[in-house]
Design an enzyme around this catalytic site. Structure first.
Site, PDB file in Angstrom:
ATOM      1  N   SER A   1       0.806  -1.217   0.000  1.00 50.81           N
ATOM      2  CA  SER A   1       0.000   0.000   0.000  1.00 50.81           C
ATOM      3  C   SER A   1       0.844   1.275   0.000  1.00 50.81           C
ATOM      4  O   SER A   1       1.634   1.495  -0.902  1.00 50.81           O
ATOM      5  CB  SER A   1      -0.934  -0.076   1.208  1.00 50.81           C
ATOM      6  OG  SER A   1      -1.807   0.998   1.234  1.00 50.81           O
ATOM      7  N   ASP A  61      -1.582   1.326  -3.726  1.00 53.63           N
ATOM      8  CA  ASP A  61      -2.388   0.240  -4.303  1.00 53.63           C
ATOM      9  C   ASP A  61      -3.801   0.712  -4.636  1.00 53.63           C
ATOM     10  O   ASP A  61      -4.689  -0.097  -4.915  1.00 53.63           O
ATOM     11  CB  ASP A  61      -2.416  -0.986  -3.384  1.00 53.63           C
ATOM     12  CG  ASP A  61      -3.012  -0.693  -2.014  1.00 53.63           C
ATOM     13  OD1 ASP A  61      -3.049   0.489  -1.609  1.00 53.63           O
ATOM     14  OD2 ASP A  61      -3.445  -1.652  -1.347  1.00 53.63           O
ATOM     15  N   GLU A  64     -12.432   5.896   6.576  1.00 54.18           N
ATOM     16  CA  GLU A  64     -11.435   6.331   7.548  1.00 54.18           C
ATOM     17  C   GLU A  64     -11.010   7.729   7.131  1.00 54.18           C
ATOM     18  O   GLU A  64     -11.035   8.063   5.943  1.00 54.18           O
ATOM     19  CB  GLU A  64     -10.226   5.394   7.540  1.00 54.18           C
ATOM     20  CG  GLU A  64     -10.523   4.052   8.158  1.00 54.18           C
ATOM     21  CD  GLU A  64      -9.261   3.244   8.433  1.00 54.18           C
ATOM     22  OE1 GLU A  64      -9.109   2.767   9.558  1.00 54.18           O
ATOM     23  OE2 GLU A  64      -8.432   3.090   7.512  1.00 54.18           O
ATOM     24  N   SER A  67      -0.677   1.560  17.854  1.00 54.76           N
ATOM     25  CA  SER A  67      -0.872   1.319  16.420  1.00 54.76           C
ATOM     26  C   SER A  67      -0.943  -0.173  16.147  1.00 54.76           C
ATOM     27  O   SER A  67      -0.293  -0.973  16.817  1.00 54.76           O
ATOM     28  CB  SER A  67       0.295   1.929  15.640  1.00 54.76           C
ATOM     29  OG  SER A  67       0.398   1.308  14.378  1.00 54.76           O
ATOM     30  N   GLY A  68      -1.734  -0.548  15.147  1.00 57.52           N
ATOM     31  CA  GLY A  68      -1.800  -1.949  14.737  1.00 57.52           C
ATOM     32  C   GLY A  68      -0.809  -2.256  13.623  1.00 57.52           C
ATOM     33  O   GLY A  68      -0.640  -3.413  13.234  1.00 57.52           O
ATOM     34  N   THR A  69      -0.158  -1.241  13.081  1.00 57.37           N
ATOM     35  CA  THR A  69       0.748  -1.482  11.947  1.00 57.37           C
ATOM     36  C   THR A  69       2.181  -1.020  12.203  1.00 57.37           C
ATOM     37  O   THR A  69       3.066  -1.322  11.439  1.00 57.37           O
ATOM     38  CB  THR A  69       0.244  -0.742  10.684  1.00 57.37           C
ATOM     39  OG1 THR A  69       0.206   0.659  10.982  1.00 57.37           O
ATOM     40  CG2 THR A  69      -1.122  -1.217  10.246  1.00 57.37           C
ATOM     41  N   ARG A 100      -0.110   5.992  18.986  1.00 56.61           N
ATOM     42  CA  ARG A 100      -0.541   7.209  18.297  1.00 56.61           C
ATOM     43  C   ARG A 100      -1.354   8.079  19.249  1.00 56.61           C
ATOM     44  O   ARG A 100      -2.215   7.577  19.976  1.00 56.61           O
ATOM     45  CB  ARG A 100      -1.416   6.863  17.094  1.00 56.61           C
ATOM     46  CG  ARG A 100      -0.688   6.199  15.967  1.00 56.61           C
ATOM     47  CD  ARG A 100      -1.526   6.222  14.693  1.00 56.61           C
ATOM     48  NE  ARG A 100      -1.170   5.121  13.814  1.00 56.61           N
ATOM     49  CZ  ARG A 100      -0.071   5.074  13.073  1.00 56.61           C
ATOM     50  NH1 ARG A 100       0.787   6.062  13.108  1.00 56.61           N
ATOM     51  NH2 ARG A 100       0.177   4.038  12.299  1.00 56.61           N
TER      52      ARG A 100
END
Ligand SMILES: CC(=O)N[C@H]1[C@@H](OP(=O)(O)O)O[C@H](CO)[C@@H](O)[C@@H]1O
Ligand SMILES: [Mg+2]
Length: 540
Positions: free
Chosen positions: A64, A284, A378, A505-507, A512
């Site tokens: 992405s 993407d 989002e 954060s999940g990534t 955050r």
């Protein structure tokens, strides 16, 4: 006897000392350490397909908006949804097995647990974005899928993520009453191109649109799509920029949706003049944000919240005008990152219900599925609109009682076709925005003036262990570490229209912090103070 699974896995050994996790966006990390994960995703895709009686599952190789050297992989369910959570856990577990034999044994265990017949048909569709590492990772995936698990594959080459979701949904609904479309690239362009023309109904958007493609797969795909849109004299003039896929190292660099949203400014390469509508896709092409410069050269961002409010207000108008108001209700789904002014506008001005979910598209999608018409975005620009099967049926069968009702109904039906209901799709989303602006006879300035965003700030805090930050209430409140939420609340009280929250954060390996307030100064102050509190709690 030879074990094809172990044999295939032995060609893609696990790097030492790494732990993989199927996160919010699948597996995503530096591309050079992903080969073993790809081969195992081949096995998981085959197992998932077999568990679903041979339905097509999708696999997208992309990272992405991440930097060019990263890559990743996501698995897509037959209707184009994100992989079920239970299977995310299996994908994580198999990716962390060390030896080929351990992987093979775990593969067998999954088959036993889900009563999967390993000799039954399995089918997967795969595509990738334009990253340099894509070809190598595809080969590793195919090795696991076909040689390891004996599955059938359709390889679409380069596609945007939403195109891959579209193919999966088309293949699984082909020949049924719910047939979504023709499972080819041409089928995609024809479907969305025709829907755009029908939804415009002769209206012409004002001015032109410049689309920044982040030097990713969106560039060549948009070029194809444009060939299927009405000519620019009749509809929309589109300028395509940052569409260089020959240099994959330029992907997402100083351009693209994430750059624009994070930096709150246009890509440095932008040559757009005052009032020119621009939008940026991510690598993407599943996210889009709009922006423009006003006559004083001031930059204005129109992000996912803006798209959601614009689309929700338009759908509300169409539903009312076609006489469907008592049969169809519209709701908006947001995350805590939605600007407070957007939430207030939806509730007070549009008088629509707002749901708030944790971060991550799958949560928004699930919440939207519970509504007749669920508009979900989002703030970063990823989202779409989904219509429940009953609502689609109501709209399809409804008999208009006046020419006015018929006009609105025709537009509503075309708009449904224009929206990629499998997943958020930057190409379909920007066409939808253009349709709404054309019908309202609005430019970017009119769109912006619907409400005023509260100044806000997003910060990243690095802590020793982000897992200690546990939240509740759709991530808006911390329950752990003890006492931290009380301290945050006290800071929020000190500013006007303040709101702030912190979550892991999940990534990324960070916490955050988001803050908004009546003025820029107050928002920045609040963010800084909350970040300090988080930092202190994280090192205690
Ligand atoms: C504040 C923010 O933009 N968070 C992003 C980001 O998640 P985090 O869990 O915040 O790292 O990546 C997700 C996946 O792409 C996306 O869904 C989400 O919106
Ligand atoms: Mg994306």
């Amino acid at each position: 006897m030879a074990d094809p699974v172990a044999e295939a896995m032995s060609r893609h050994p696990t790097p030492e000392g790494l732990v993989y996790q199927y996160g919010t966006a699948g597996f995503r990390t530096k591309s050079e350490v992903l080969d073993s994960v790809m081969a195992r995703c081949g096995l998981i895709a085959a197992l998932r397909s077999r568990a679903l009686k041979g339905k097509w599952v999708g696999v997208m190789i992309t990272a992405s908006h991440n930097p060019p050297e990263d890559n990743g992989v996501k698995i897509v369910e037959p209707m184009g949804n994100m992989l079920q959570e239970e299977w995310e856990i299996l994908a994580t577990a198999i990716s962390n097995k060390q030896t080929p034999e351990e992987v093979s044994q775990y593969y067998q265990e999954i088959a036993e647990k889900y009563r999967i017949d390993l000799s039954s048909p399995a089918r997967a569709v795969v595509a990738r974005d334009t990253r340099a590492s894509g070809a190598r990772l595809l080969a590793a995936f195919l090795d696991g899928l076909t040689k390891g698990a004996g599955a059938e594959v359709k390889d679409y080459g380069f596609l945007t993520t939403p195109q891959l979701h579209y193919m999966v949904r088309c293949l699984n609904t082909e020949g049924t009453p719910d047939a979504y479309g023709t499972p080819t690239e041409k089928g995609y362009y024809e479907k969305f191109g025709a829907a755009f023309k029908n939804a415009l109904r002769g209206k012409k958007p004002s001015g032109s649109l410049t689309v920044d493609c982040a030097n990713g797969v969106g560039g060549p795909k948009l070029a194809e799509l444009i060939k299927h849109l009405p000519p620019k004299e009749e509809a929309l003039e589109i300028f395509v920029v940052n569409d260089n896929v020959i240099k994959p190292e330029s992907l997402n660099v100083e351009c693209g949706a994430d750059f624009v949203k994070t930096n709150q400014r246009a890509p440095p390469s932008s040559k757009a003049g005052p009032g020119d509508r621009c939008c940026s896709l991510d690598g993407d092409a599943d996210r889009v944000v709009y922006y423009f410069k006003d006559s004083n050269n001031m930059f204005h961002l129109l992000d996912g919240d803006r798209i959601a409010t614009l689309v929700a207000s338009f759908l509300g108008d169409l539903v009312r005008q076609s006489g469907l108001a008592d049969k169809v209700t519209i709701g908006v789904v947001q995350t805590a990152y939605a600007n407070g002014a957007a939430t207030e506008y939806v509730e007070k001005t549009l008088k629509l219900k707002v749901d708030c979910t944790p971060t991550g598209v799958k949560y928004l999608h699930h919440a939207a599925e519970k509504l007749d018409v669920g508009v979900y975005f989002e703030a970063n620009g990823h989202g779409t609109v989904i219509f429940s099967p009953d609502t689609l049926d109501t709209i399809a069968k409804y008999e208009p009682r006046s020419p006015g009702q018929k006009d609105a109904l025709d537009v509503l039906r075309a708009v449904i076709d224009l929206i990629n209901q499998a997943v958020g799709d930057a190409l379909s989303d920007f066409l939808l925005v253009e349709v709404v602006l054309a019908h309202k006879s609005w430019g970017a300035q009119e769109w912006l003036s619907t409400y005023t965003d509260l100044p806000n700030r997003l910060l990243k805090v690095i802590v020793a262990d982000r897992k200690i930050f546990q939240t509740t209430d759709a991530e808006r409140k911390l329950v752990k570490p003890d006492g931290l939420q009380k301290s945050i609340d006290a800071e929020v009280q000190k500013v006007r229209q303040g709101r702030s929250f912190a979550r892991a954060s999940g990534t990324e390996d960070a916490v955050r912090v988001y803050a908004e307030a009546a003025t820029r100064g107050e928002a920045d102050d609040l963010a800084r103070k909350v970040a300090e509190l988080v930092k202190a709690a994280g090192s205690a």
